[in-house]
Design an enzyme around this catalytic site. Sequence first.
Site, PDB file in Angstrom:
ATOM      1  N   GLY A   1       0.840  -1.212   0.000  1.00 37.34           N
ATOM      2  CA  GLY A   1       0.000   0.000   0.000  1.00 37.34           C
ATOM      3  C   GLY A   1       0.866   1.248   0.000  1.00 37.34           C
ATOM      4  N   LYS A   2       1.917   1.259   0.821  1.00 41.20           N
ATOM      5  CA  LYS A   2       2.832   2.406   0.857  1.00 41.20           C
ATOM      6  C   LYS A   2       3.537   2.549  -0.489  1.00 41.20           C
ATOM      7  CE  LYS A   2       4.048   2.280   5.781  1.00 41.20           C
ATOM      8  NZ  LYS A   2       5.169   2.254   6.740  1.00 41.20           N
TER       9      LYS A   2
ATOM     10  N   GLU B   1      14.118  -2.022  14.039  1.00 42.92           N
ATOM     11  CA  GLU B   1      13.376  -0.793  14.351  1.00 42.92           C
ATOM     12  C   GLU B   1      13.802  -0.300  15.714  1.00 42.92           C
ATOM     13  OE1 GLU B   1       9.382   0.004  13.802  1.00 42.92           O
ATOM     14  OE2 GLU B   1       9.520  -0.310  11.641  1.00 42.92           O
TER      15      GLU B   1
ATOM     16  N   ASP C   1       8.233   5.544   8.223  1.00 44.73           N
ATOM     17  CA  ASP C   1       7.669   5.074   9.470  1.00 44.73           C
ATOM     18  C   ASP C   1       6.421   5.903   9.758  1.00 44.73           C
ATOM     19  OD1 ASP C   1       8.289   3.304  11.868  1.00 44.73           O
ATOM     20  OD2 ASP C   1       7.782   5.229  12.791  1.00 44.73           O
TER      21      ASP C   1
ATOM     22  N   PHE D   1      -5.278   0.479   3.439  1.00 43.09           N
ATOM     23  CA  PHE D   1      -4.722  -0.577   4.292  1.00 43.09           C
ATOM     24  C   PHE D   1      -4.730  -0.096   5.738  1.00 43.09           C
ATOM     25  CE2 PHE D   1      -1.276   2.202   3.010  1.00 43.09           C
ATOM     26  CZ  PHE D   1      -0.539   2.370   4.165  1.00 43.09           C
ATOM     27  N   GLY D   2      -4.359  -0.978   6.640  1.00 41.43           N
ATOM     28  CA  GLY D   2      -4.195  -0.618   8.053  1.00 41.43           C
ATOM     29  C   GLY D   2      -5.437   0.038   8.649  1.00 41.43           C
ATOM     30  N   TYR D   3      -5.244   1.240   9.190  1.00 36.78           N
ATOM     31  CA  TYR D   3      -6.322   1.949   9.885  1.00 36.78           C
ATOM     32  C   TYR D   3      -7.239   2.728   8.941  1.00 36.78           C
ATOM     33  CZ  TYR D   3      -3.536   0.876  14.023  1.00 36.78           C
ATOM     34  OH  TYR D   3      -2.839   0.221  15.014  1.00 36.78           O
TER      35      TYR D   3
ATOM     36  N   HIS E   1      -0.866  12.133   5.056  1.00 40.20           N
ATOM     37  CA  HIS E   1       0.385  12.353   5.803  1.00 40.20           C
ATOM     38  C   HIS E   1       1.594  11.898   4.989  1.00 40.20           C
ATOM     39  CE1 HIS E   1      -1.128   8.357   6.223  1.00 40.20           C
ATOM     40  NE2 HIS E   1      -0.147   7.921   6.973  1.00 40.20           N
ATOM     41  N   ARG E   2       1.450  10.720   4.341  1.00 39.71           N
ATOM     42  CA  ARG E   2       2.580  10.167   3.581  1.00 39.71           C
ATOM     43  C   ARG E   2       2.886  11.056   2.388  1.00 39.71           C
ATOM     44  NH1 ARG E   2       0.719   5.715   3.476  1.00 39.71           N
ATOM     45  NH2 ARG E   2       1.589   5.216   5.496  1.00 39.71           N
TER      46      ARG E   2
HETATM   47  P1  IMP Z   1       4.676   1.119   9.890  1.00 42.55           P
HETATM   48  O1  IMP Z   1       5.165   2.481   9.597  1.00 42.55           O
HETATM   49  O2  IMP Z   1       4.716   0.269   8.658  1.00 42.55           O
HETATM   50  O3  IMP Z   1       5.308   0.510  11.097  1.00 42.55           O
HETATM   51  O4  IMP Z   1       3.120   1.281  10.153  1.00 42.55           O
HETATM   52  C1  IMP Z   1       2.543   1.478  11.408  1.00 42.55           C
HETATM   53  C2  IMP Z   1       1.108   1.041  11.400  1.00 42.55           C
HETATM   54  O5  IMP Z   1       0.298   2.133  10.982  1.00 42.55           O
HETATM   55  C3  IMP Z   1       0.794  -0.142  10.473  1.00 42.55           C
HETATM   56  O6  IMP Z   1      -0.136  -0.978  11.117  1.00 42.55           O
HETATM   57  C4  IMP Z   1       0.165   0.516   9.271  1.00 42.55           C
HETATM   58  O7  IMP Z   1      -0.786  -0.319   8.659  1.00 42.55           O
HETATM   59  C5  IMP Z   1      -0.502   1.742   9.885  1.00 42.55           C
HETATM   60  N1  IMP Z   1      -0.516   2.804   8.906  1.00 42.55           N
HETATM   61  C6  IMP Z   1       0.548   3.507   8.452  1.00 42.55           C
HETATM   62  N2  IMP Z   1       0.162   4.361   7.495  1.00 42.55           N
HETATM   63  C7  IMP Z   1      -1.154   4.170   7.337  1.00 42.55           C
HETATM   64  C8  IMP Z   1      -2.107   4.744   6.440  1.00 42.55           C
HETATM   65  O8  IMP Z   1      -1.810   5.565   5.560  1.00 42.55           O
HETATM   66  N3  IMP Z   1      -3.363   4.304   6.573  1.00 42.55           N
HETATM   67  C9  IMP Z   1      -3.728   3.375   7.504  1.00 42.55           C
HETATM   68  N4  IMP Z   1      -2.890   2.803   8.334  1.00 42.55           N
HETATM   69  C10 IMP Z   1      -1.602   3.197   8.242  1.00 42.55           C
END
Ligand code: IMP
Length: 189
Positions: free
Chosen positions: A14-15, A38, A67, A143-145, A169-170
Site C-alpha cells: 500500500g505504501k 526498528e 515510518d 490498508f491498516g487503519y 500524511h505520507r
Molecule cells: P509502519 O510504519 O509500517 O510501522 O506502520 C505502522 C502502522 O500504521 C501499520 O499498522 C500501518 O498499517 C498503519 N498505517 C501507516 N500508514 C497508514 C495509512 O496511511 N493508513 C492506515 N494505516 C496506516
Amino acid sequence: MPRHKIHFVTHNPGKMREAELLFRDYFDLEQVDMTYPELQDDDPSKIAAYGAKYCAEQLDKPVIVEDSGLFVDALRGFPGPYSAYVQHTIGNRGILKLMAGEPNRRAEFRSVVGYCAPGEEPTTFTGVWWGELLTEEVGTNGFGYDPIFSYRRFPVGEMTTEQKNEVSHRTRALLQFREWYENKLSARR
Ligand code: IMP
C-alpha cells in the site's frame, strides 16, 4: 539519460503504491522487501533516520524508508509508536471498542520518510494528517487503519489511492522529500 532510481525499503504494498504514483514523473522507485531493526523510540524521526542509515549501508544504495502511525487524541496519542503492533493484535475493531461512546474522535496520522545514501548522514521529512475516527469500519480500500479514519467526513476506506494521495500524511512527507531530492540531483548535474 537513464532515469534515476530510488530504493524504497518496505514490506507494505500500500505504501509502495502511494509512493509510486507521486514519483512516477520524477524518478523510478524499486521496492526492497527487507527487514531492518526498528529503533525503540517515541520519536518516529529517529526510527526513520536509523532505518534509512542501516538500509543504505546494508544495500550500498541510496534508500528511503517510511515510518508511520496513528495518534488518537482521546487515547492520549495511543497507538502512536505501537501502531503496527496494535494493528496486528487488537486491530481496527479493538481501537473502535476503546473509543466506544467517546465523543472526541480527533486523530492524526504521522509519516516520517527517511532518506540516506551510503557514507552519508540520514535526512527525514515529516507529514501529518488530521481526521476523525469513525464508529465502524467503512470501505475496503487502502490498508491498516484506513477503514476507521475519515477526512472531512469522507471515509478513507472509500478513497482511491489518487484521492488519498491528494491529502495524506505520507504524501506530505514524500512531496517534501521529492522536492529536496530534485534539488540535490540538479545541484549535482
Ligand atoms: P509502519 O510504519 O509500517 O510501522 O506502520 C505502522 C502502522 O500504521 C501499520 O499498522 C500501518 O498499517 C498503519 N498505517 C501507516 N500508514 C497508514 C495509512 O496511511 N493508513 C492506515 N494505516 C496506516
